[in-house]
Design a protein around this motif. Structure first.
Motif, PDB file in Angstrom:
ATOM      1  N   VAL A 259      -1.779   8.447  -5.369  1.00 20.24           N
ATOM      2  CA  VAL A 259      -1.740   9.514  -4.351  1.00 20.24           C
ATOM      3  C   VAL A 259      -2.683   9.160  -3.190  1.00 20.24           C
ATOM      4  CG1 VAL A 259      -2.335  11.927  -3.880  1.00 20.24           C
ATOM      5  CG2 VAL A 259      -1.051  11.343  -5.949  1.00 20.24           C
ATOM      6  N   ILE A 260      -3.871   8.678  -3.525  1.00 20.06           N
ATOM      7  CA  ILE A 260      -4.835   8.292  -2.467  1.00 20.06           C
ATOM      8  C   ILE A 260      -4.236   7.169  -1.620  1.00 20.06           C
ATOM      9  CG2 ILE A 260      -7.089   7.215  -2.044  1.00 20.06           C
ATOM     10  CD1 ILE A 260      -8.062   8.710  -4.626  1.00 20.06           C
ATOM     11  N   SER A 261      -3.649   6.195  -2.285  1.00 20.30           N
ATOM     12  CA  SER A 261      -3.064   5.058  -1.562  1.00 20.30           C
ATOM     13  C   SER A 261      -1.892   5.499  -0.692  1.00 20.30           C
ATOM     14  CB  SER A 261      -2.623   3.986  -2.561  1.00 20.30           C
ATOM     15  OG  SER A 261      -2.170   2.853  -1.866  1.00 20.30           O
ATOM     16  N   ARG A 262      -1.118   6.433  -1.205  1.00 18.17           N
ATOM     17  CA  ARG A 262       0.037   6.949  -0.447  1.00 18.17           C
ATOM     18  C   ARG A 262      -0.380   7.450   0.937  1.00 18.17           C
ATOM     19  NH1 ARG A 262       1.898  12.185  -3.037  1.00 18.17           N
ATOM     20  NH2 ARG A 262       0.765  13.137  -1.312  1.00 18.17           N
ATOM     21  N   LYS A 263      -1.562   8.021   0.990  1.00 23.15           N
ATOM     22  CA  LYS A 263      -2.037   8.602   2.248  1.00 23.15           C
ATOM     23  C   LYS A 263      -2.372   7.534   3.287  1.00 23.15           C
ATOM     24  CE  LYS A 263      -3.186  12.811  -0.076  1.00 23.15           C
ATOM     25  NZ  LYS A 263      -4.098  13.622  -0.836  1.00 23.15           N
ATOM     26  N   ASN A 264      -2.482   6.290   2.846  1.00 21.67           N
ATOM     27  CA  ASN A 264      -2.748   5.185   3.781  1.00 21.67           C
ATOM     28  C   ASN A 264      -1.480   4.401   4.131  1.00 21.67           C
ATOM     29  OD1 ASN A 264      -5.515   5.654   3.898  1.00 21.67           O
ATOM     30  ND2 ASN A 264      -5.871   4.497   2.014  1.00 21.67           N
ATOM     31  N   ALA A 265      -0.338   4.910   3.694  1.00 24.18           N
ATOM     32  CA  ALA A 265       0.916   4.200   3.995  1.00 24.18           C
ATOM     33  C   ALA A 265       1.101   4.091   5.510  1.00 24.18           C
ATOM     34  CB  ALA A 265       2.098   4.944   3.376  1.00 24.18           C
ATOM     35  N   TYR A 266       1.711   2.998   5.918  1.00 23.36           N
ATOM     36  CA  TYR A 266       2.065   2.836   7.338  1.00 23.36           C
ATOM     37  C   TYR A 266       3.577   2.992   7.423  1.00 23.36           C
ATOM     38  CZ  TYR A 266       2.783   0.732  11.910  1.00 23.36           C
ATOM     39  OH  TYR A 266       3.170   0.507  13.215  1.00 23.36           O
ATOM     40  N   ALA A 267       4.012   4.221   7.698  1.00 23.62           N
ATOM     41  CA  ALA A 267       5.449   4.517   7.682  1.00 23.62           C
ATOM     42  C   ALA A 267       5.843   5.340   8.907  1.00 23.62           C
ATOM     43  CB  ALA A 267       5.817   5.234   6.387  1.00 23.62           C
ATOM     44  N   PRO A 268       5.568   4.811  10.115  1.00 25.41           N
ATOM     45  CA  PRO A 268       5.859   5.599  11.331  1.00 25.41           C
ATOM     46  C   PRO A 268       7.348   5.764  11.595  1.00 25.41           C
ATOM     47  CG  PRO A 268       5.217   3.364  11.928  1.00 25.41           C
ATOM     48  CD  PRO A 268       5.027   3.487  10.442  1.00 25.41           C
TER      49      PRO A 268
ATOM     50  N   SER B 236      10.040   5.876   9.085  1.00 24.57           N
ATOM     51  CA  SER B 236      10.752   6.740   8.136  1.00 24.57           C
ATOM     52  C   SER B 236       9.999   8.044   7.891  1.00 24.57           C
ATOM     53  CB  SER B 236      10.943   6.022   6.796  1.00 24.57           C
ATOM     54  OG  SER B 236       9.699   5.880   6.134  1.00 24.57           O
ATOM     55  N   GLY B 237       8.693   8.046   8.088  1.00 27.94           N
ATOM     56  CA  GLY B 237       7.904   9.225   7.734  1.00 27.94           C
ATOM     57  C   GLY B 237       7.854   9.441   6.234  1.00 27.94           C
ATOM     58  N   PHE B 238       8.250   8.420   5.486  1.00 29.14           N
ATOM     59  CA  PHE B 238       8.302   8.517   4.023  1.00 29.14           C
ATOM     60  C   PHE B 238       7.184   7.641   3.465  1.00 29.14           C
ATOM     61  CE2 PHE B 238      10.260   7.728  -0.203  1.00 29.14           C
ATOM     62  CZ  PHE B 238      10.578   9.039  -0.545  1.00 29.14           C
ATOM     63  N   ASN B 239       6.164   8.290   2.966  1.00 32.52           N
ATOM     64  CA  ASN B 239       4.974   7.565   2.506  1.00 32.52           C
ATOM     65  C   ASN B 239       5.013   7.379   0.990  1.00 32.52           C
ATOM     66  OD1 ASN B 239       4.253   7.962   5.141  1.00 32.52           O
ATOM     67  ND2 ASN B 239       2.276   8.904   4.709  1.00 32.52           N
ATOM     68  N   VAL B 240       4.808   6.160   0.579  1.00 31.99           N
ATOM     69  CA  VAL B 240       4.828   5.845  -0.856  1.00 31.99           C
ATOM     70  C   VAL B 240       3.524   5.162  -1.236  1.00 31.99           C
ATOM     71  CG1 VAL B 240       6.110   4.686  -2.718  1.00 31.99           C
ATOM     72  CG2 VAL B 240       7.344   5.497  -0.681  1.00 31.99           C
ATOM     73  N   GLY B 241       2.987   5.559  -2.389  1.00 29.46           N
ATOM     74  CA  GLY B 241       1.782   4.910  -2.917  1.00 29.46           C
ATOM     75  C   GLY B 241       2.060   4.382  -4.303  1.00 29.46           C
ATOM     76  N   ALA B 242       1.473   3.252  -4.614  1.00 27.50           N
ATOM     77  CA  ALA B 242       1.638   2.662  -5.955  1.00 27.50           C
ATOM     78  C   ALA B 242       0.276   2.232  -6.473  1.00 27.50           C
ATOM     79  CB  ALA B 242       2.588   1.461  -5.902  1.00 27.50           C
ATOM     80  N   ALA B 243       0.061   2.445  -7.754  1.00 26.96           N
ATOM     81  CA  ALA B 243      -1.186   2.004  -8.398  1.00 26.96           C
ATOM     82  C   ALA B 243      -0.821   1.214  -9.638  1.00 26.96           C
ATOM     83  CB  ALA B 243      -2.062   3.199  -8.765  1.00 26.96           C
ATOM     84  N   VAL B 244      -1.328  -0.004  -9.712  1.00 27.18           N
ATOM     85  CA  VAL B 244      -1.000  -0.939 -10.791  1.00 27.18           C
ATOM     86  C   VAL B 244      -2.198  -1.042 -11.732  1.00 27.18           C
ATOM     87  CG1 VAL B 244      -0.540  -3.381 -11.282  1.00 27.18           C
ATOM     88  CG2 VAL B 244       0.551  -2.282  -9.312  1.00 27.18           C
ATOM     89  N   LEU B 245      -1.973  -0.743 -12.998  1.00 26.53           N
ATOM     90  CA  LEU B 245      -3.041  -0.861 -13.996  1.00 26.53           C
ATOM     91  C   LEU B 245      -2.935  -2.211 -14.691  1.00 26.53           C
ATOM     92  CD1 LEU B 245      -5.359   0.334 -15.738  1.00 26.53           C
ATOM     93  CD2 LEU B 245      -3.570   1.217 -17.268  1.00 26.53           C
ATOM     94  N   LEU B 246      -4.000  -3.004 -14.593  1.00 29.21           N
ATOM     95  CA  LEU B 246      -4.033  -4.309 -15.251  1.00 29.21           C
ATOM     96  C   LEU B 246      -4.615  -4.177 -16.653  1.00 29.21           C
ATOM     97  CD1 LEU B 246      -5.372  -6.470 -12.276  1.00 29.21           C
ATOM     98  CD2 LEU B 246      -2.991  -6.054 -12.943  1.00 29.21           C
TER      99      LEU B 246
END
Ligand code: THU
Length: 161
Positions: free
Chosen positions: A31-40, A42-52
């Motif tokens: 969710v935090i990462s989603r807020k930093n999406a660069y989507a001017p 589509s206006g559709f912001n996606v965030g992904a978090a990968v657990l190693l």
């Protein structure tokens, strides 16, 4: 001729509060990462978090481009970073969340076909499943136990040998 049925297990959670602590943290990082999406565009912001497997969490978000196909989805930004910087470290799970500037995304956002294929490569390489947690901005959260579940009949390196 025989007919076969392909099915998979899907867990449905009512909200982020219902997730186990570690999975909840993973989704919160998405969710935090989603807020930093660069989507001017589509206006559709996606965030992904990968657990190693070493416990580290790698995040990524979609990066769009005026030349549209030059952009990249959040999932691939994150897994390619993991692959580039943590080679040989297995991926245990990926949390994905989407929000739009135009409406409330209340259904779980599932990875696009290209991202499924990209994640599938890592799952095949590490020979262990990568779990997926999928969420919109609000609404239910879906858990898939492996990318192979949502990419049946995948193309893989086995065809190239
Ligand atoms: N997008 C993702 O980041 N992940 C997906 O799996 C689906 C789509 C992005 C790409 C583009 O920046 C925007 O969402 C609209 O398609």
């Amino acid at each position: 001729m025989i007919k076969k049925k392909v099915s998979f297990d899907l867990s449905v959670y009512d909200s982020i509060e219902e997730l186990e602590a570690g999975d909840k943290e993973l989704m919160q990082r998405a969710v935090i990462s989603r807020k930093n999406a660069y989507a001017p565009y589509s206006g559709f912001n996606v965030g992904a978090a990968v657990l190693l497997e070493n416990g580290e969490i790698i995040t990524g978000n979609n990066q769009e481009n005026a030349a549209y196909p030059s952009g990249l989805c959040a999932e691939r930004v994150a897994v390619f970073y993991a692959g580039a910087n943590y080679p040989g470290v297995k991926i245990k799970a990926i949390a994905i969340t989407a929000a739009s500037k135009n409406y409330i995304v209340d259904t779980a956002a599932a990875p696009c076909g290209d991202c499924r294929q990209a994640i599938s490569e890592y799952e095949a390489k590490q020979q262990s499943p990568i779990a997926l947690f999928l969420m919109g901005e609000t609404g239910k959260i879906l858990k898939c136990n492996a990318i192979a579940d949502i990419l049946p009949l995948a193309f893989s390196s086995s065809f190239l040998s």
